[in-house]
Design a protein around this motif. Structure first.
Motif: not given
Length: 403
Positions: A131-134, A258-261, A264-265
């Motif tokens: 999520x951080x990378x996204x 996929x949805x949570x990242x 978060x992103x």
């Protein structure tokens, strides 16, 4: 300036001698999308969930510490060297490289998530890391999306696919940059508004605004907005195809990841939006229009550590004044209001509304010399301050009449 102070090329000697002191620091922006590979390797070797927390540890601990230890860099490149810097491919390639690293980390995280032996601590670490990378990829998309070259614009939409935030490509460029620091802008936070109240307003408002802007564009060209030429739809389609491909490969069990990242992103983007213009307001001119965007309408930070990791996003005032300027030539302005810490520090502060208001509200009021009505206020606060101003004016008028 006399000719004697210029070199044979008509450029000041000091400008000719100037070197970009951050030239070999800019690759540090790629550390964030590289760390998931390191975390995966350590996790795979030692089966320890802590390996997945390297990326959040860097972003939320090490970079803020670096901001305080390394301090600020307010230096600007000489004007005479800006064109050379703008055209240098070295800086451009560093933004391009983020994308394959980003997509590789997403695939790696999805595969790790789908393994049957993964425990809860590892799952949390995986989704936060990716999520951080996204989320930071949205900043890369932001840098690319403002450029005139078609390849960079398409790369911007591709970088937005994992976050499901393809409409940012439309709303940011044609919405936010027009309405910034006004009550009409969903991405400009108001004084007295917590991040948790700002989040639904900006997420829904930005999506709605992007669709309206793109629909109007197609209507003016006398065609339906329901076309793949619609930049909102083709960007969303990229997300759909990406998620569908990973789901076919790894099964429906990967969808929560996929949805949570994704959430978060884009929430990481929105918390940065929250602090970039908090409480700042462009004033109305005599004609009733908003004044032009100036350095005073964005919160900035010259903290070197975060600036290197975020392609100088913190020099936000110059970006709003000249959106096509590349990150390596963005300038620091004395008149731009400065945050008390770098963005990496302030996003943590923003998660705690009482602390945020204690740190920031007085700074906003000081920026307007104590006149709260010049700030971008929540409707509740504006009503309060207007009532106080009216009461003070009434009391003043009564006192004058009694004399």
């Amino acid at each position: 300036m006399s000719a004697s102070t210029l070199g044979s090329t008509g450029v000041r000697p000091e400008a000719q001698a100037w070197q970009d002191g951050k030239r070999y620091l800019w690759p540090l922006a790629l550390v964030v999308p590289i760390l998931p590979y390191v975390g995966f390797g350590l996790w795979h070797r030692f089966d320890n969930a802590l390996a997945w927390y390297l990326t959040p540890f860097l972003v939320y601990v090490m970079v803020p510490i670096g901001d305080w230890l390394i301090g600020e860099d307010a230096g600007n490149p000489p004007v005479e060297r800006e064109a050379q810097l703008q055209s240098a491919w070295y800086y451009r390639v560093l933004t391009f490289l983020y994308l394959p690293l980003q997509f590789g980390s997403l695939v790696l995280g999805a595969w790790a998530w789908s393994q049957p032996h993964v425990n809860l601590a590892s799952r949390v670490g995986i989704v936060v890391t990716v999520g951080i990378v996204t989320g930071i990829a949205i900043n890369t998309a932001h840098e690319l999306g403002h450029k005139r070259e078609d390849v960079e614009r398409w790369l911007s939409k591709i970088a937005l696919a994992p976050s499901g935030y393809g409409h940012f490509y439309v709303e940011h460029n044609r919405g936010h940059h027009v309405r910034v620091a006004t009550p009409e802008d969903p991405a400009s936070a108001r004084l007295g508004e917590s991040f948790y109240r700002f989040w639904p307003r900006t997420v829904w408002g930005s999506l709605k605004s992007a669709w309206v802007l793109e629909t109007k564009k197609h209507r003016l060209r006398k065609r339906s907005p329901w076309t793949l030429r619609n930049d909102v739809l083709n960007a969303w389609l990229m997300t759909l195809l990406l998620f569908a491909a990973l789901t076919v490969w790894l099964g429906v069990g990967v969808l929560p990841f996929l949805l949570v990242q994704m959430v978060f992103g884009f929430s990481l983007l929105e918390i940065v939006n929250y602090l970039e213009h908090y409480g700042l307001l462009r004033q109305r001119t005599a004609s009733g229009r908003y004044e032009k965007v100036e350095p005073v309408h964005s919160w900035n930070s010259d903290r070197l550590s975060t600036n290197v990791f975020l392609y100088q996003l913190q020099r936000h005032s110059d970006h709003h004044s000249y959106p096509n300027r590349r990150y390596q030539v963005l300038r620091s302005f004395d008149e731009a209001p400065q945050l008390p810490g770098g963005y990496a520090t302030m996003i943590v502060v923003a998660l705690f509304p009482p602390l945020w208001r204690r740190v920031m509200d007085q700074r906003v009021l000081d920026h307007y010399d104590g006149d709260a009505l010049k700030a971008n206020l929540t409707p509740k606060l504006r009503a309060k301050y207007e009532a106080e101003a009216a009461a003070a004016a009434s009391a003043g008028a009564t006192a004058t009449a009694r004399r």
